[in-house]
Design a protein around this motif. Structure first.
Motif, PDB file in Angstrom:
ATOM      1  N   SER A 592       5.022  10.222  12.013  1.00 47.84           N
ATOM      2  CA  SER A 592       6.371   9.984  12.513  1.00 47.84           C
ATOM      3  C   SER A 592       6.772  11.110  13.445  1.00 47.84           C
ATOM      4  CB  SER A 592       7.358   9.887  11.351  1.00 47.84           C
ATOM      5  OG  SER A 592       7.150   8.704  10.623  1.00 47.84           O
ATOM      6  N   SER A 761       8.668   8.509  -1.137  1.00 45.01           N
ATOM      7  CA  SER A 761       8.017   7.810  -0.033  1.00 45.01           C
ATOM      8  C   SER A 761       9.022   7.389   1.034  1.00 45.01           C
ATOM      9  CB  SER A 761       7.279   6.576  -0.549  1.00 45.01           C
ATOM     10  OG  SER A 761       6.858   5.754   0.521  1.00 45.01           O
ATOM     11  N   GLU A 762       8.615   7.547   2.289  1.00 43.83           N
ATOM     12  CA  GLU A 762       9.484   7.153   3.396  1.00 43.83           C
ATOM     13  C   GLU A 762       9.727   5.655   3.432  1.00 43.83           C
ATOM     14  OE1 GLU A 762       8.030   7.433   7.337  1.00 43.83           O
ATOM     15  OE2 GLU A 762       6.023   6.716   6.849  1.00 43.83           O
ATOM     16  N   TYR A 767      16.739   6.536  -2.292  1.00 43.80           N
ATOM     17  CA  TYR A 767      16.091   7.657  -2.981  1.00 43.80           C
ATOM     18  C   TYR A 767      16.195   7.393  -4.483  1.00 43.80           C
ATOM     19  CZ  TYR A 767      14.089  12.316  -2.964  1.00 43.80           C
ATOM     20  OH  TYR A 767      13.221  13.372  -3.070  1.00 43.80           O
ATOM     21  N   GLY A 806      17.396  12.737   4.637  1.00 46.34           N
ATOM     22  CA  GLY A 806      16.364  12.704   5.673  1.00 46.34           C
ATOM     23  C   GLY A 806      16.693  13.579   6.853  1.00 46.34           C
ATOM     24  N   LYS A 811      11.333  16.706   5.857  1.00 46.78           N
ATOM     25  CA  LYS A 811      10.368  15.849   5.194  1.00 46.78           C
ATOM     26  C   LYS A 811       9.072  16.599   4.965  1.00 46.78           C
ATOM     27  CE  LYS A 811      12.161  11.407   6.835  1.00 46.78           C
ATOM     28  NZ  LYS A 811      11.841  10.104   7.450  1.00 46.78           N
ATOM     29  N   THR A 814       5.543  12.541   6.155  1.00 48.76           N
ATOM     30  CA  THR A 814       6.545  11.555   6.542  1.00 48.76           C
ATOM     31  C   THR A 814       7.455  11.186   5.379  1.00 48.76           C
ATOM     32  OG1 THR A 814       5.020   9.745   6.022  1.00 48.76           O
ATOM     33  CG2 THR A 814       5.022  10.557   8.288  1.00 48.76           C
ATOM     34  N   ASP A 815       7.258  11.791   4.232  1.00 47.43           N
ATOM     35  CA  ASP A 815       8.038  11.449   3.046  1.00 47.43           C
ATOM     36  C   ASP A 815       9.312  12.286   2.954  1.00 47.43           C
ATOM     37  OD1 ASP A 815       6.210   9.567   2.314  1.00 47.43           O
ATOM     38  OD2 ASP A 815       5.126  10.875   0.926  1.00 47.43           O
ATOM     39  N   PHE A 816      10.317  11.716   2.309  1.00 47.90           N
ATOM     40  CA  PHE A 816      11.567  12.431   2.106  1.00 47.90           C
ATOM     41  C   PHE A 816      11.338  13.643   1.202  1.00 47.90           C
ATOM     42  CE2 PHE A 816      13.040   8.102   3.072  1.00 47.90           C
ATOM     43  CZ  PHE A 816      13.964   8.386   4.072  1.00 47.90           C
TER      44      PHE A 816
END
Length: 929
Positions: A592, A761-762, A767, A806, A811, A814-816
């Motif tokens: 991303s 996970s994005e 959340y 976010g 991140k 690509t994950d929060f």
């Protein structure tokens, strides 16, 4: 499998004698399907085809071999087949061994070719291997095919010539490969006098076993470094068969003509490469793919190093091309305005300080040549040569081979544009000999002086290179004036997070930031490029835009770096919101990224969506890439929003003594039945999300005194004591006398507990927050709410909370990545009435009840966006609607609007806090005597 491997397998399949029985399975194998899958299809266990001689692979393809002349009818049968629909096949394909037809069912796009020619359509079929098809590969697969051929040759030559793989000879090997690329292209485009001259000469003059191939190539290369007029006196004289090659020079064929020795196989690979139609090579993408050939680490990803033209245009269009096209539209047919625009374009320089194999430069050049050609058409001057110097497209590249390929790609692009806009005859007349000027520098961009390499006015050191392809690192300037020209800096620099940087890269960052930024060690490597570009803007009127990971516009890097960058009139001039920068890797989702452009006093500030389409002109874009004024969110120790605190979990620091699985827990309870209360459920970072759980000892000091005589417990206490005693950390050592207790304790153990994972996970739309069983203990890999009001839970699981997390927390990949101090403690809510809180409490209850209805499904399963239960989704949507109406009286249109509102509330609060007068000291009355 990657794209190059698939192309090779498909090509091999087309060359083999056609076997109607075996073809479907060999075809599927060529696209990476496993032997076990093919075995099940062969036996019929998994083959649900309802078409004669058909093979059906679910979610993939339905294909069939048919009688001669029946391909069209068979394809219709496959299309009409109920099995095709039921199995969700993406493609259908039919062949009789003479012709082949296929269709992509979603788009209706088809191919039809002779069987022998179907490898030329392999790009159309790449989705069968999980590779997203890119238009340029679909339409023109030569780039992938050429890369594969050259890779085989390269590997075979290094096997036969190991010395050429050493650091001392690697540049010679790479230079040799660049010469070959040029020869293949030149023989197919009439640059050489006679189509196929190079390949045919090698074929005719070298022995079939390859023993003298190196000598033949050496003589050909020597010929292209000698002017035709001088060949009569040259000693030793050229053989007659080499005299047919033109004088090229430009540094490409100067210097040593030594060639690595060939084997029979290497010679075959060279001839196979030469047999391709190199006229069709696309320099936009070919360079970025071929650079992997010469890199040991990248060769495993061969054919994946592709940057799509649409993605590059997301940078170049708003940076420069949109403005030029607008000027062209405004000029209409006015000859004077058109002439002024042409002169303006001749002075524009595009500079990529991390140019790789030159993709950005090549595309910028081709796009500008297209605009120039339209100017010439409107002025009736199509006969004119281009006024846009190739040397205005400058770059820096750290590695030797991509540097050479970048120059070569630009040369090929220039020739192709000349052919397109001026005709083959004029293009050939001016192409050779190559110019010896150097405009792509090999070196470390973070150490070189960009103002020297791309000076703002064309003044400065003027050195003319003797060798275009082997110039010293200090070669920096071209002998021409560019007074008054515009400079645009662009590219896709290396990202490298703080923990991924090697010692050299850390040294680069220190040299750039030094004492100015004491926190530079936490910066992503790409911020070094932003800082160098920002410095460039201090000295000349320029603009720049880079593709970057989202991380530099999220989290702590924002308030640590950006305030000095967005200053003194320099502002973000445009931004493209987060999108996937994908390549040709199978199953690869891509990284991303976003695009950030900066300029001094920009005339317009534009905000683009992830497809590069303009959303709107705005007054300002802040460092979080939100259309709002400049705001910097900093860590807060406690919530500034009136909500319950979110705290870190408990840190065991136990050496494995306090944490264990269910079987150990059962043994401990049996060993001391009266103390079963000290065995508690324990949830670490991923346990609750994935429905797992462990156990821990959660004991008070009296429990410890009673249990240390129980051997099963004492063994575990000893493990803790040993680990803490051997630790070099004072805090850990301090817990040596209390091996029964966690090192850091943040809960009593009787609370209502909601666990919050540190990462999520994005792909999740919300959340997750997990309600844990009574008495649960949360590990320090996660956060916790203890006894929170349920309306707090409703706010946390909202879309508003997710987009704030976010934006300001950053991140991991690509994950929060959740942060209580940066995310939750700074999140702003309007003033809530008791009714608001009651409504939100009901929403939270509905979400928890919806989850409970699907027990024992895990949080990971429930929040999978592809399979999220309808009642849970509806409960969340209702929660979002209730909360967002409290904010603005309606649902927000999108996440950008959500962030604008949240930044507005945050800004108002922090501005109000700053405006509060300092409390005055109370003065006591003076006592009288």
């Amino acid at each position: 499998m990657n794209a190059v491997e698939i192309e090779s397998a498909v090509s091999d399949l087309a060359l083999q004698p056609f076997d109607a029985t075996e073809f479907p399975f060999a075809f599927l194998a060529a696209f990476g399907n496993k032997d076990t899958t093919l075995k099940r299809l062969r036996t019929g266990n998994n083959n649900a085809s309802d078409v004669a001689s058909g093979v059906l692979l679910r979610n993939n393809i339905h294909l069939a071999v048919c009688a001669a002349g029946a391909v069209g009818d068979t394809l219709k049968a496959l299309r009409a087949s109920p099995a095709t629909t039921k199995a969700k096949a993406k493609f259908i394909l039919a062949t009789d061994g003479q012709t082949l037809e296929a269709e992509e069912l979603a788009s209706g796009e088809t191919i039809a070719s002779s069987f022998a020619d179907f490898p030329n359509h392999f790009g159309f079929l790449l989705p069968l291997a999980g590779i997203s098809t890119i238009r340029e590969i679909k339409d023109n697969p030569i780039d992938v095919r050429a890369t594969g051929r050259l890779n085989k040759l390269y590997v075979e030559l290094l096997r036969e010539n190991p010395a050429w793989a050493t650091d001392e000879r690697r540049s010679d090997m790479n230079h040799f490969m660049a010469r070959l690329v040029f020869c293949f292209f030149a023989e197919d485009t009439d640059i050489f006098n006679g189509k196929g001259l190079f390949t045919q000469t090698v074929d005719q003059m070298s022995a079939s076993d390859g023993s003298n191939t190196h000598e033949v190539l050496s003589e050909i290369f020597r010929a292209m470094n000698i002017k035709v007029a001088n060949r009569v006196t040259e000693h030793p004289r050229l053989p007659n068969w080499a005299n047919g090659f033109p004088y090229v020079n430009g540094g490409l064929f100067s210097g040593s003509t030594e060639v690595p020795r060939f084997t029979r196989m290497a010679r075959t690979y060279l001839l196979h490469a030469g047999a391709l139609s190199w006229r069709e090579i696309n320099p936009d993408i070919f360079g970025s793919m071929i650079q992997a050939v010469a890199d040991d680490e990248e060769r495993g990803a061969l054919g994946m190093h592709y940057t799509s033209v649409p993605n590059i245009l997301k940078v170049l269009n708003p940076l420069i091309l949109d403005d030029l096209r607008t000027a062209l539209d405004e000029a209409g047919d006015n000859e004077r305005k058109l002439l002024n625009l042409r002169k303006r374009m001749a002075r524009i320089r595009v500079f990529d300080p991390a140019c790789g194999s030159g993709n950005f430069l090549v595309i910028a050049y081709k796009q500008m040549r297209e605009i120039e050609a339209e100017i010439n058409r409107r002025r009736g001057e199509l006969h004119l040569g281009s006024e846009i110097p190739l040397t205005n497209f400058r770059g820096i590249e750290l590695r030797n081979f991509p540097t050479e390929i970048a120059r070569l790609a630009l040369i090929i692009a220039e020739f192709q544009c000349d052919v397109l806009y001026r005709g083959q005859k004029d293009a050939l007349a001016e192409f050779l000999p190559l110019d010896a000027q150097n405009w792509i520098v090999c070196g470390n961009a973070l150490r070189l002086d960009w103002l020297s390499i791309c000076p703002p006015t064309g003044s400065g050191v003027k050195v003319k290179a003797d060798d275009l392809f082997q110039t010293p690192l200090d070669q920096a300037e071209i002998d021409f004036e560019n007074e008054g020209g515009e400079t645009y800096i662009c590219g896709n620099p290396p990202y490298k997070g703080a923990t991924e940087q090697n010692m050299l890269q850390k040294s680069d960052m220190q040299a750039i930031f030094g004492e100015t930024f004491p926190v530079w060690k936490s910066f992503d490597y790409i911020l070094g490029f932003f800082q160098k570009a920002r410095y460039f803007l201090n000295h000349c009127d320029a603009s720049f835009a880079f593709v970057t990971t989202n991380s530099i516009c999220q989290g702590e890097q924002v308030y640590r770096f950006w305030p000095q960058c967005i200053s003194d009139g320099v502002r973000i001039s445009f931004a493209v919101t987060s999108f996937k920068w994908s390549n040709l890797a199978s199953k690869n989702a891509g990284v991303s990224v976003c695009i950030v452009g900066l300029a001094r006093n920009p005339r317009a500030i534009r905000y683009f969506d992830d497809e590069g389409a303009i959303v709107r002109n705005v007054a300002n874009i802040n460092a979080y890439l939100v259309p709002y004024k400049d705001v910097y969110v900093k860590n807060e120790t406690n919530p500034i929003n009136g909500m319950a605190p979110v705290v870190n979990g408990n840190k065991p620091a136990d050496g494995g003594g306090l944490i264990f699985d269910a079987s150990v827990a059962a043994d401990l309870k049996m060993a001391a039945p009266g103390y079963a209360h000290v065995i508690r459920p324990f949830y670490g970072a991923h346990d609750a999300t994935h429905g797992a759980g462990r156990y821990c000892i959660w004991a008070a000091e009296p429990d410890y005194h009673a249990l240390r005589d129980v051997p099963a417990y004492q063994r575990r206490f000893d493990m803790v004591a040993e680990m803490r005693g051997n630790s070099g950390k004072a805090l850990t050592k301090a817990g040596l006398d209390s091996p029964y207790a966690f090192q850091q304790i943040r809960q009593v153990g009787t609370e209502i507990v909601f666990q919050i994972p540190r990462h999520s996970s994005e792909s999740r739309e919300y959340y997750p927050i997990i309600s844990l069983p009574e008495g649960s203990i949360v590990g320090d890999g996660a956060f916790s709410f203890y006894n929170p009001p349920l309306w707090n839970v409703a706010i946390f699981v909202s879309r508003l909370s997710l987009v704030w997390t976010g934006a300001v927390c950053g991140k991991i990949k690509t994950d929060f990545r959740f942060s209580n101090t940066l995310g939750w403690n700074t999140f702003q809510i309007p003033l809530l009435t008791e009714q608001n809180k009651a409504d939100l409490t009901r929403c939270a209850e509905d979400i928890l009840l919806a989850r409970e209805a699907h027990f024992p499904a895990t949080i990971a399963e429930l929040y999978d966006p592809d399979s999220m239960p309808d009642n849970l989704r509806h409960a969340h949507e209702r929660n979002d609607e209730v909360l967002e109406r409290i904010y603005i009286g309606r649902r927000f249109k999108n996440d950008t609007e959500r962030l604008e509102k949240l930044f507005e509330l945050y800004s108002k609060l922090t501005t109000a806090e700053k405006a509060k007068p300092a409390a005055k000291a109370t003065k006591g009355r003076k006592k009288t005597a």
